[in-house]
Design an enzyme around this catalytic site. Structure first.
Site, PDB file in Angstrom:
ATOM      1  N   THR A  43       0.862  -1.183   0.000  1.00 41.47           N
ATOM      2  CA  THR A  43       0.000   0.000   0.000  1.00 41.47           C
ATOM      3  C   THR A  43       0.896   1.228   0.000  1.00 41.47           C
ATOM      4  OG1 THR A  43      -1.722  -1.168   1.210  1.00 41.47           O
ATOM      5  CG2 THR A  43      -1.742   1.227   1.353  1.00 41.47           C
ATOM      6  N   LYS A  96      -6.711   1.479  -3.630  1.00 41.64           N
ATOM      7  CA  LYS A  96      -6.419   0.915  -2.309  1.00 41.64           C
ATOM      8  C   LYS A  96      -6.504   1.996  -1.238  1.00 41.64           C
ATOM      9  CE  LYS A  96      -5.232  -2.171   0.738  1.00 41.64           C
ATOM     10  NZ  LYS A  96      -3.906  -2.707   1.014  1.00 41.64           N
ATOM     11  N   LYS A 155       0.052   4.037   9.554  1.00 40.58           N
ATOM     12  CA  LYS A 155       0.717   4.136   8.242  1.00 40.58           C
ATOM     13  C   LYS A 155      -0.267   4.550   7.146  1.00 40.58           C
ATOM     14  CE  LYS A 155       1.644   0.132   6.096  1.00 40.58           C
ATOM     15  NZ  LYS A 155       0.882   0.124   4.815  1.00 40.58           N
TER      16      LYS A 155
END
Lengths: 314, 314
Positions: A106, A182, A250
């Site tokens: 990602t 995503k 994150k």
């Protein structure tokens, strides 16, 4: 452990870089599908684990990639992906012309575009292919993959995609599109987990029957995939990490970086990120992301199932 | 229009207070089920509309309630519910001993407890019974009702509940529990609509194919009931109010009031409320709640379907 010359000349050859819970499951799924798989991980013990079950190990990304038709990178973020490709002993040094690099981390779409451009400049193909589904789906070869790239990249990657995924969304030619899809999913997922934890702890604070709350909400307009999936962890008082607080520190961090650079205000994602940061700061970073419910309970005195035995995490 | 004495002595008699889109549908569902229904609304035209289709109208809540076994209050909030019960010409003045007051407005549980206590002190029953499902489900008699109250309150209310609801959650004896469940649902619903709009406009800002985003997200872990239900309004550029921005200004306002008084931090709900306030301030208060997507687009330059023709709302 070395396959016969005959075998390797017949089977599609795949290098998996990163043999954590996701990468190991993906490597196993591809072996099971008859591909010739070699694995590398920065942690030698992870390579040993793969070798112990009959997998073939490599000492560096360059070593793993040198005879591969397909390199699947299963690392944490864009920085690690760049190191896998272009760092010392990187895969780009040895990949064959026409081979494809499948990037599953990602990351910010801008980084995906940059990595794709540099990879393609070397005569290699790049598939921007973030994954979703968790370790269980990885092990079953039933991941969801949100992928973009050239037709040649898709064609070359196909045997690996077929072995790893239950569903591949083909989202166009441009690198970065897979990454962007995503990130939209992660924005929603991160906000929904925080909302689920805010709501279930608020219900606890009011003394409501939490099993009944779960039953009513999952049948009502307030439901989300994440509420349905994560609240059972809270009801069981079980914060064993299936996906951690740090993952959303994150991922919502990437959302905020993207939004800031595009001049896009994202106050829901921003509020959720603050709660993940608070949970990490309070010592729950490696616990399950549903630990946000414990944070809300700590901040409000709400009583959650099992919370009496939990404050050890502070 | 007056039913025969014989008819009214056989049928359960119900007064519906509030004949808006929800109340009218509920009144019709109960008539269809064979109950003897009388309706009142503060707007005479709403009573006329009900009378024109063969309904029986009343001039005040007291007038409507005087022969009723069941009074169903379908107004906007706790204040209006108090007025219906205890204001001038209020229903509590004329309700028969043993009759039940069914309160369907979304309100702070503390207000529901207060109203229930005052109603029960008069020898009447009170059912704290917020509804969910919208006007379409109201018309079909398929609402979801989250109800709490005494066994006698439930028993007396049963014919009306059966006629109005597809599903009745029985949440215990204590007034306020139904209201609290509804507020948990509204917290989640309000946050999820805001998150859906933040995400879909962020996707638009990045130039993604929004139909594809809808397809991928509704099949992924980022999905919510609200994303699935509201994003099609955005994709169609149709902000006809099915549920309005002002509804969530009200409901997330109640969540914030409850949270503040209970010393419970609710940053996701707080961030969402600010966005509903901004949308209302920008002139979209009476538009569909998915108008938050237009707000995000206005604030960021994202291009949404139909947005070229929308700025009239400012």
């Amino acid at each position: 452990m070395t396959p016969s010359a005959e075998n390797s000349s017949l089977a599609v050859s795949v290098a998996v870089i990163g043999l954590g819970s996701m990468g190991l499951g993906m490597a196993r799924s591809m072996k099971r599908a008859g591909l010739d798989v070699v694995g590398y991980d920065i942690t030698p013990a992870a390579v040993d684990r793969f070798a112990a079950e009959g997998g073939r190990g490599a000492a560096t990304p360059a070593d793993a990639a040198k005879d591969a038709d397909i390199v699947v990178s299963v690392v944490v973020n864009g920085e690690q992906t760049e190191t896998v490709l272009f760092g010392p002993q990187g895969a780009a040094d040895t990949m064959k012309p026409g081979a494809v690099f499948i990037s599953s981390a990602t990351m910010d779409p801008a980084i995906a575009r940059d990595l794709a451009g540099r990879t393609e400049a070397l005569g290699l193909h790049y598939l921007d292919a973030p994954i979703s589904g968790g370790a269980a789906k990885a092990a079953l070869g039933e991941l969801t993959i949100m992928a973009s790239g050239s037709g040649r990249a898709f064609d070359t990657a196909r045997p690996a995609l077929d072995a790893m995924a239950g569903k591949v969304y083909e989202l166009g030619e441009a690198a970065g599109t897979g990454a962007a899809f995503k990130m939209i999913n992660q924005l929603l997922a991160g906000v929904h987990i925080a909302a689920a934890c805010e709501a279930i702890s608020f219900a606890a604070k009011q003394g409501l029957d939490l099993d009944k709350v779960y039953q009513v909400i999952t049948a009502s307009a307030g439901n989300s995939w994440m509420f349905e999936n994560r609240v059972p962890h809270v009801l069981a008082g079980d914060y064993t990490p299936l996906s951690s607080i740090e993952i959303f520190v994150k991922d919502l961090g990437i959302v905020q970086d993207m939004a800031r650079s595009e001049r896009y205000p994202a106050p829901l994602a921003a509020a959720a990120l603050q709660m993940y940061l608070a949970a990490a700061g309070a010592g729950m970073g490696r616990d399950d992301d549903s630990s946000l419910a414990r944070l809300y309970a700590q901040l409000s005195g709400a009583q959650l199932p099992g919370s009496a035995k939990e404050p050890q995490s502070r």
